[in-house]
Structure formats: structure tokens, C-alpha cells
Motif scaffolding. Structure first.
Motif, mmCIF file in Angstrom:
data_model
loop_
_atom_site.group_PDB
_atom_site.id
_atom_site.type_symbol
_atom_site.label_atom_id
_atom_site.label_comp_id
_atom_site.label_asym_id
_atom_site.label_seq_id
_atom_site.Cartn_x
_atom_site.Cartn_y
_atom_site.Cartn_z
ATOM 1 N N GLU A 164 0.786 -1.227 0.000
ATOM 2 C CA GLU A 164 0.000 0.000 0.000
ATOM 3 C C GLU A 164 0.822 1.283 0.000
ATOM 4 O O GLU A 164 0.269 2.352 -0.242
ATOM 5 C CB GLU A 164 -0.958 0.003 1.203
ATOM 6 C CG GLU A 164 -2.004 -1.097 1.111
ATOM 7 C CD GLU A 164 -3.044 -1.058 2.215
ATOM 8 O OE1 GLU A 164 -4.016 -1.814 2.112
ATOM 9 O OE2 GLU A 164 -2.892 -0.286 3.187
ATOM 10 N N GLY A 165 2.130 1.175 0.262
ATOM 11 C CA GLY A 165 2.905 2.405 0.342
ATOM 12 C C GLY A 165 4.333 2.324 -0.144
ATOM 13 O O GLY A 165 5.070 3.301 -0.018
ATOM 14 N N ASN A 166 4.747 1.150 -0.671
ATOM 15 C CA ASN A 166 6.155 0.955 -1.047
ATOM 16 C C ASN A 166 7.062 1.246 0.142
ATOM 17 O O ASN A 166 8.146 1.799 -0.006
ATOM 18 C CB ASN A 166 6.553 1.825 -2.242
ATOM 19 C CG ASN A 166 5.802 1.445 -3.492
ATOM 20 O OD1 ASN A 166 5.415 0.293 -3.671
ATOM 21 N ND2 ASN A 166 5.577 2.416 -4.361
ATOM 22 N N ILE A 167 6.600 0.890 1.319
ATOM 23 C CA ILE A 167 7.328 1.166 2.555
ATOM 24 C C ILE A 167 7.913 -0.128 3.099
ATOM 25 O O ILE A 167 7.218 -1.143 3.201
ATOM 26 C CB ILE A 167 6.405 1.842 3.589
ATOM 27 C CG1 ILE A 167 6.090 3.257 3.083
ATOM 28 C CG2 ILE A 167 7.019 1.849 4.978
ATOM 29 C CD1 ILE A 167 5.112 4.030 3.894
ATOM 30 N N GLU A 168 9.192 -0.065 3.426
ATOM 31 C CA GLU A 168 9.919 -1.203 3.994
ATOM 32 C C GLU A 168 10.329 -0.850 5.415
ATOM 33 O O GLU A 168 10.819 0.255 5.675
ATOM 34 C CB GLU A 168 11.166 -1.516 3.158
ATOM 35 C CG GLU A 168 10.888 -1.754 1.685
ATOM 36 C CD GLU A 168 9.970 -2.934 1.401
ATOM 37 O OE1 GLU A 168 10.042 -3.954 2.135
ATOM 38 O OE2 GLU A 168 9.164 -2.856 0.451
ATOM 39 N N LEU A 169 10.143 -1.790 6.326
ATOM 40 C CA LEU A 169 10.552 -1.587 7.712
ATOM 41 C C LEU A 169 12.067 -1.710 7.817
ATOM 42 O O LEU A 169 12.654 -2.616 7.225
ATOM 43 C CB LEU A 169 9.891 -2.620 8.612
ATOM 44 C CG LEU A 169 8.364 -2.592 8.650
ATOM 45 C CD1 LEU A 169 7.820 -3.791 9.400
ATOM 46 C CD2 LEU A 169 7.874 -1.303 9.270
ATOM 47 N N THR A 170 12.698 -0.821 8.576
ATOM 48 C CA THR A 170 14.136 -0.907 8.803
ATOM 49 C C THR A 170 14.448 -1.271 10.256
ATOM 50 O O THR A 170 15.611 -1.414 10.627
ATOM 51 C CB THR A 170 14.844 0.415 8.429
ATOM 52 O OG1 THR A 170 14.284 1.469 9.200
ATOM 53 C CG2 THR A 170 14.678 0.698 6.936
ATOM 54 N N PHE A 224 11.799 3.279 8.884
ATOM 55 C CA PHE A 224 11.311 2.739 7.617
ATOM 56 C C PHE A 224 12.023 3.440 6.468
ATOM 57 O O PHE A 224 12.711 4.446 6.653
ATOM 58 C CB PHE A 224 9.795 2.962 7.493
ATOM 59 C CG PHE A 224 9.427 4.419 7.433
ATOM 60 C CD1 PHE A 224 9.289 5.063 6.212
ATOM 61 C CD2 PHE A 224 9.255 5.164 8.595
ATOM 62 C CE1 PHE A 224 8.988 6.418 6.152
ATOM 63 C CE2 PHE A 224 8.949 6.511 8.541
ATOM 64 C CZ PHE A 224 8.818 7.138 7.320
ATOM 65 N N SER A 225 11.819 2.903 5.290
ATOM 66 C CA SER A 225 12.227 3.601 4.072
ATOM 67 C C SER A 225 11.117 3.409 3.053
ATOM 68 O O SER A 225 10.390 2.421 3.091
ATOM 69 C CB SER A 225 13.557 3.060 3.531
ATOM 70 O OG SER A 225 13.404 1.730 3.107
ATOM 71 N N GLN A 226 10.969 4.391 2.193
ATOM 72 C CA GLN A 226 9.995 4.286 1.112
ATOM 73 C C GLN A 226 10.791 4.196 -0.180
ATOM 74 O O GLN A 226 11.515 5.128 -0.537
ATOM 75 C CB GLN A 226 9.033 5.472 1.093
ATOM 76 C CG GLN A 226 7.917 5.290 0.081
ATOM 77 C CD GLN A 226 6.899 6.419 0.112
ATOM 78 O OE1 GLN A 226 7.246 7.581 0.228
ATOM 79 N NE2 GLN A 226 5.622 6.056 -0.010
ATOM 80 N N THR A 227 10.652 3.058 -0.857
ATOM 81 C CA THR A 227 11.447 2.815 -2.054
ATOM 82 C C THR A 227 11.124 3.811 -3.157
ATOM 83 O O THR A 227 12.028 4.348 -3.789
ATOM 84 C CB THR A 227 11.246 1.373 -2.543
ATOM 85 O OG1 THR A 227 9.840 1.127 -2.726
ATOM 86 C CG2 THR A 227 11.800 0.372 -1.526
ATOM 87 N N THR A 228 9.842 4.067 -3.381
ATOM 88 C CA THR A 228 9.367 5.070 -4.334
ATOM 89 C C THR A 228 8.014 5.554 -3.838
ATOM 90 O O THR A 228 7.323 4.834 -3.115
ATOM 91 C CB THR A 228 9.188 4.504 -5.769
ATOM 92 O OG1 THR A 228 8.220 3.448 -5.717
ATOM 93 C CG2 THR A 228 10.496 3.980 -6.341
ATOM 94 N N PRO A 229 7.597 6.753 -4.219
ATOM 95 C CA PRO A 229 6.246 7.188 -3.833
ATOM 96 C C PRO A 229 5.206 6.204 -4.384
ATOM 97 O O PRO A 229 5.392 5.613 -5.451
ATOM 98 C CB PRO A 229 6.110 8.557 -4.494
ATOM 99 C CG PRO A 229 7.509 9.041 -4.650
ATOM 100 C CD PRO A 229 8.328 7.801 -4.932
ATOM 101 N N LYS A 230 4.138 6.011 -3.636
ATOM 102 C CA LYS A 230 3.082 5.097 -4.049
ATOM 103 C C LYS A 230 2.212 5.771 -5.107
ATOM 104 O O LYS A 230 1.641 6.838 -4.863
ATOM 105 C CB LYS A 230 2.234 4.690 -2.836
ATOM 106 C CG LYS A 230 1.053 3.815 -3.162
ATOM 107 C CD LYS A 230 1.471 2.493 -3.748
ATOM 108 C CE LYS A 230 0.248 1.636 -4.038
ATOM 109 N NZ LYS A 230 0.582 0.429 -4.751
#
Length: 165
Positions: free
Chosen positions: A83-89, A117-123
Motif C-alpha cells: 500500500e505504500g512501497n514502505i519497507e521496515l528498517t 522505515f524507508s519508502q522505495t518510491t512514492p506510491k
């Protein structure tokens, strides 16, 4: 792989079959659903990540259902990615559990705070997510859902945690 201590408590034979039948009975008789939601807080900008679905009104926290064989943390990581291209760090922090009576008489939601977290690209919009983005805490969208606003109040304004979503 189960250790010897766990093996000692595993039921086999008739007792094991009976336990599985009882479990099946309770699953059919009292099915319960479980979901997760994450409050993604960008501490550098004091903003949070919200999504707007294509099929329900309002801006809300990302999340969804826990699938069979999946932990809450695994479901959360999957949903944030989808849902957000978000990865937990770092591991998310479980803040509370809520009964979601608006969804069904058997639905519960695990609520997590994520600050690493990091967001790989905007959703970008897709068939499920109409819009997604980060919003400053003092400028949330007007149609942010009441449940989302309650969770924000509980986290940032130290309001009492509601048992209900």
C-alpha cells in the motif's frame, strides 16, 4: 523445527485428531478475523503516511488482514509494502489491540507505530489505492477517518487508548 520440550506437548493419534476436530469446530462456529494497521511517523518532518482506498471513503492508516500462516508483523510488513512501497528498517512497535465492531462482530486490529522505515518510491495509484502520501500532523486531510484520528490522538496527545477501532 520444534524442540524436544515442544514435542512433549504435541498431541498425536486419537488425541491429536480430536484436538484438530475441536479446533475445526471452533473455527467454523466462532470465526474471528484479525487485521493490522500501521501509523508511519516520519520524525524528521513530523508527518504521517495515509492512504485513500478506491473502495471506501476517507484517508486512513495503511494495513489489512492477517493471512493464514502469517504473523501480525509479517502481515504489517506485507501491507506496508503493497500500500505504500514502505519497507521496515527496524521492528514495528505494537501499541494496542482494538475490537473493530464496525467491520464485524469478530474483527480485531493490531495497531503498530513505525518510526524506522524507508519508502522505495512514492506510491502511485492502482486498483486498490487511489492516493497515498505523507501529511504533517497539523494539516491532515479533512476526510481522515475517525478511527485514524483516534489512533493519532492516542499516540501523539497521550489520550486513553480505546478498546474499539
Amino acid at each position: 523445527m520444534p524442540d524436544d520440550r515442544e514435542k512433549a506437548f504435541r498431541q498425536t493419534g486419537w488425541a491429536g485428531l480430536r484436538a484438530k476436530l475441536f479446533h475445526l469446530y471452533f473455527v467454523l462456529r466462532r470465526p474471528m478475523t484479525l487485521g493490522v494497521r500501521g501509523l508511519i511517523h516520519d520524525t524528521s518532518t513530523n508527518s504521517i503516511f495515509l492512504i485513500r482506498h478506491t473502495y471506501v471513503p476517507g484517508w486512513q492508516l495503511p494495513g489489512g488482514g492477517v493471512e493464514a500462516g502469517e504473523t501480525l508483523a509479517e502481515a504489517l510488513a506485507r501491507e506496508l509494502s503493497e500500500e505504500g512501497n514502505i519497507e521496515l528498517t527496524a521492528p514495528p512497535v505494537l501499541k494496542s489491540m482494538h475490537f473493530n465492531r464496525r467491520s464485524s462482530r469478530r474483527d480485531h486490529v493490531g495497531f503498530y507505530l513505525i518510526e524506522h522505515f524507508s519508502q522505495t518510491t512514492p506510491k502511485l495509484p492502482d486498483h486498490e489505492i487511489a492516493e497515498a502520501g505523507f501529511f504533517p500532523l497539523d494539516r491532515l486531510p479533512e476526510d481522515t477517518t475517525p478511527a485514524t484520528l483516534r489512533r493519532i490522538e492516542e499516540i501523539f496527545r497521550k489520550q486513553p487508548v480505546s478498546a474499539y477501532w
